[in-house]
Scaffold this active site. Sequence first.
Site, PDB file in Angstrom:
ATOM      1  N   CYS A  82       0.863  -1.175   0.000  1.00 30.05           N
ATOM      2  CA  CYS A  82       0.000   0.000   0.000  1.00 30.05           C
ATOM      3  C   CYS A  82       0.900   1.226   0.000  1.00 30.05           C
ATOM      4  CB  CYS A  82      -0.954  -0.014   1.187  1.00 30.05           C
ATOM      5  SG  CYS A  82      -0.137  -0.081   2.801  1.00 30.05           S
ATOM      6  N   ALA A  83       0.473   2.316   0.598  1.00 32.90           N
ATOM      7  CA  ALA A  83       1.259   3.553   0.541  1.00 32.90           C
ATOM      8  C   ALA A  83       2.538   3.474   1.355  1.00 32.90           C
ATOM      9  CB  ALA A  83       0.411   4.731   1.012  1.00 32.90           C
TER      10      ALA A  83
END
Length: 458
Positions: A27-28
């Site tokens: 993810c981020a």
Amino acid sequence: MMDYKKTAQGVLDAVGGPDNISNMTHCATRLRLNLKNDQINDDKVKAVDGVINVSRGGGQYQVLIGLEVPKVFSEFEKLVNGNSAQTVSTNLKPEGFKGYVNALFTAIAGIFAPLLPALAGSGILYGLLLLCSELGWISQKSGTFVILTAASKAVFYFLPILLAFSAARRFKVSPYIAALIAGALLYPDFIQLMGSHGNGAMTSFLGIPVVLMNYNSTVVPILIAIWAYSYLYRWLDKHVSKNLELVVVPLVCLLIMVPLTVIVIGPLGVYGGQLVANIVNWLIKNVPLLAGVVVGGGWSFLVSLGIHWAVNPIMINNIATQGFDFICPLTFACNFGVIGTALGVWLKTRNKELKSFSLTGVITICLSAIIEPTLFGLLVKNRRIWAAQIIAGALGGAYLGLTKVYTNAFVFGSVTTFPAFIAKNSNNFLNAMIGLAISTIVGIALGFIVTRRDEHLA
């Protein structure tokens, strides 16, 4: 500077090598792994250069890297698939209800994470443009204003195409065909079929009634369409002769998926997405105090489990379709609650290591909105301090909810993303600053109170 390949190799060795990995994505900020045997020595993973912390949530082993995780993942994927006898897919095959839930969170994270810089950058640009307009520096009738507006809003108008491309890469199918499917929904002549009627206008396809919708800035329809397309693409790839694959696969995909999307998937997706968004927004508008307390106070818990991604698409959909969102400010309240609590710890403790860690966390959140190092390194390990942060976030969130503060962009909460609060309603920015000040000040006070003088890192 981080050596991405060295970090990837270190993590891979620490989690048991390629043979222990059944699924991988990111993810981020986190490398998200599904492990066959999750009995891993966490300290060994955390000792790898570039690793900030580790956690378990959503059925995954999550390795916190920070904003450089895409580059680490790129090297990690090469090492895994290059060293294993069988290629490890980035698609999870779910088993049972829990498996489907985990697969959903994994897919959402994998699809939206690559788009976050574009969404955040565009939103901040629009906020600064509004500020310049309000100050009289740029006329709204000027070419400069129109050009910068186009630059800041293009990501939302063409969001279906960007999501289609990202989703196709996540599902391991041709992203270019996926982009064409989304592009067909935004084709000017198709949009003109609605005339002045708008959503709900009717046309037909081979005698089949079609409910027309405006698909620019939508989220749900294209995600469902590309998910369905992925099954069709893989079936065709398996059954069509390689000699005909170049022409037949894209031809059949477009011939089936575009009509299927506009006849069935699109209208259901638009109405379904609107229903979910309307329910959430109704709660925030009608029970703002409760919404502020729950989201502002509970967001750090969702982040600790890595399941906050389930809420992010709702915020992105609100920004794309309405131009504003009430949920995003409440996540700011959480982040500034963490900042305040960490400052309280920094002021109280005499332990030099904890002082340094707390202050570093404050600076990191203020600049980049990454709360995970402080969350896992300090709050999760000390429930008294975590409770202080939850209360601070809840109180700040309550004020933001009551005053109906909104953002005009999907961003993560930091000082650098304050322009997302800039709006034609000048009170919006003022109330945002007051709400975040509440979270910060309460966090400082409670963090100071619950921290012992001899408090140290666990």
